[in-house]
Design a protein around this motif. Structure first.
Motif, short mmCIF file in Angstrom:
data_model
loop_
_atom_site.label_atom_id
_atom_site.label_comp_id
_atom_site.label_asym_id
_atom_site.label_seq_id
_atom_site.Cartn_x
_atom_site.Cartn_y
_atom_site.Cartn_z
N LYS A 176 0.83 -1.21 0.00
CA LYS A 176 0.00 0.00 0.00
C LYS A 176 0.87 1.26 0.00
N GLU A 177 1.95 1.24 0.74
CA GLU A 177 2.85 2.40 0.75
C GLU A 177 3.43 2.64 -0.65
N ARG A 178 3.77 1.56 -1.33
CA ARG A 178 4.33 1.69 -2.68
C ARG A 178 3.29 2.26 -3.64
N ILE A 179 2.07 1.76 -3.57
CA ILE A 179 1.00 2.25 -4.45
C ILE A 179 0.74 3.74 -4.19
N ARG A 180 0.64 4.09 -2.90
CA ARG A 180 0.37 5.49 -2.53
C ARG A 180 1.50 6.40 -3.00
N ASP A 181 2.73 5.98 -2.75
CA ASP A 181 3.90 6.80 -3.14
C ASP A 181 3.96 6.97 -4.66
N ASN A 182 3.66 5.91 -5.41
CA ASN A 182 3.66 6.00 -6.87
C ASN A 182 2.62 7.00 -7.36
N CYS A 183 1.44 6.97 -6.73
CA CYS A 183 0.38 7.91 -7.12
C CYS A 183 0.81 9.35 -6.84
N ILE A 184 1.35 9.56 -5.64
CA ILE A 184 1.78 10.91 -5.26
C ILE A 184 2.88 11.41 -6.19
#
Length: 395
Positions: A176-184
């Motif tokens: 989830k951290e990776r997905i969120r960071d990629n979006c940001i």
């Protein structure tokens, strides 16, 4: 803090009582209590076709997809015009299901004008994959208009399920951290300043970032609209239930003050009649706000798979899941000896020369204040028990 309008309302109630017009007094009290309910909150839900906008609109309002009043869902664009969906219990809170960005009828560069952006308090931009060009264009326009906007990465449960199946060593938090960071990162690269991204599943509101999203919305709203949003929120965390209890508690002193105003008029039985009307109204708001009414519990049972009878079994308050009546209110009174004694003392005190009216007002305030706190504690406890039962947790 009391506003001039609050003080004016109390004076109008006193005047009606002094003129021996309890019907007008009760109407004024209802008007006073309705003021918060009449504060409009308009939430825009937008994104590209098939991103999960309609499902989000439904779950936020506690409505199941396909139910009467639900926003239609589907894998193709089902929203052709900005469509309002009022909250079933708080009709002043409206979620607007907006057409997909970038459709022929709603091109991205004219989108805000066509949907009437001025009326919305904030925008939630939803995508079920990465945020695309049209999402970014829309965000830039909203940013220029000085409106608040938030990105929601929807259907995160599907993504996590697929990731788990494809990875030998799966870590949900890291994923989830990776997905969120990629979006940001992607949004920042396209010129969006400090984007706020939340990972949400409309089928698992109690998981992932939905609680963080609601906390952020509440914090960034103008103060007079924060409780409007709070009361309309689904009870998906113990923190939300506690916040609702605190907000309800903050209003008790105003209700008790109205009760004291009724006690200032030496008409036998008037104060009790006004107190009953006040209490019925306020206790109904508590029950609905905590999701302890029958429709809310039925929806919770459907959404969680927990039997309705099992949810009902953990509820102990006699004022939950039933119609609130004068008789039931006074039955609760009778179980609280101190409150019953205070009521009796109040009714007699007002006819004592010189000191009677002030004494009766003080007793009326104390009685109402104690009783509402007592009832609120019981209903809030039941809400916590129902929440734990629904999630099969003992935390």
């Amino acid at each position: 803090m009391d506003t001039p309008h609050d003080c004016e309302s109390v004076e109008e109630i006193k005047e009606a009582l002094q003129n021996n017009n309890p019907a007008l007094a009760i109407a004024k009290i209802q008007e006073y209590l309705d003021r918060q309910k009449n504060t409009a909150l308009n939430i825009a839900i937008t994104g590209e076709s098939g991103s999960g906008k309609s499902a989000f609109v439904n779950v936020f309002r506690g409505i199941k997809n396909g139910d009467a009043g639900a926003a239609p869902t589907g894998c193709v664009e089902t929203t052709s015009e900005p469509t309002p969906y009022p909250h079933p219990n708080y009709p002043n809170v409206t979620l607007w299901d907006l057409p997909g960005v970038g459709t022929t009828k709603f091109p991205a560069d004219q989108y805000l004008k066509l949907v009437g952006f001025e009326k919305f308090d904030f925008f939630i931009i939803i995508s079920d994959t990465r945020f695309r060009e049209n999402d970014v264009k829309l965000a830039r326009e909203i940013q220029e208009m000085k409106k608040k906007f938030y990105f929601v990465r929807s259907k995160i449960d599907d993504v996590l399920r697929a990731e788990k199946q494809s990875q030998r060593e799966f870590n949900e938090t890291e994923t989830k951290e990776r997905i969120r960071d990629n979006c940001i990162q992607g949004l920042q690269e396209q010129g969006i300043q400090s984007p706020q991204v939340f990972l949400v599943s409309s089928f698992e509101l109690h998981l992932h970032d939905f609680s963080l999203l609601t906390e952020t919305l509440e914090r960034e709203l103008p103060e007079h609209k924060r409780n409007v949003l709070l009361f309309a929120m689904p009870n998906i965390s113990q923190e939300i239930i506690n916040k609702k209890k605190k907000a309800f508690q903050a209003n008790i002193k105003y209700v008790a003050s109205l009760s004291a105003a009724a006690a200032a008029v030496p008409v036998p039985g008037l104060s009790i009649a006004v107190d009953a009307a006040l209490l019925i109204r306020v206790v109904k708001e508590y029950a609905v706000g905590f999701g302890l009414d029958i429709p809310s519990l039925e929806n919770l049972a459907i959404n969680t798979g927990v039997l309705f009878t099992d949810l009902m079994a953990v509820i102990t308050s006699p004022l939950a899941t039933i119609e609130i009546t004068v008789e039931r209110i006074f039955k609760v009174f009778s179980h609280c000896a101190s409150s019953a004694a205070l009521m009796a003392a109040e009714e007699g005190a007002r006819f004592i020369p010189l000191i009677g009216i002030p004494a009766a007002m003080g007793l009326s305030f104390t009685t109402t204040y104690r009783m509402l706190n007592f009832i609120l504690d019981k209903l809030a406890d039941d809400a916590q028990k129902v929440f734990k039962k629904a999630l099969n947790t003992t935390e």
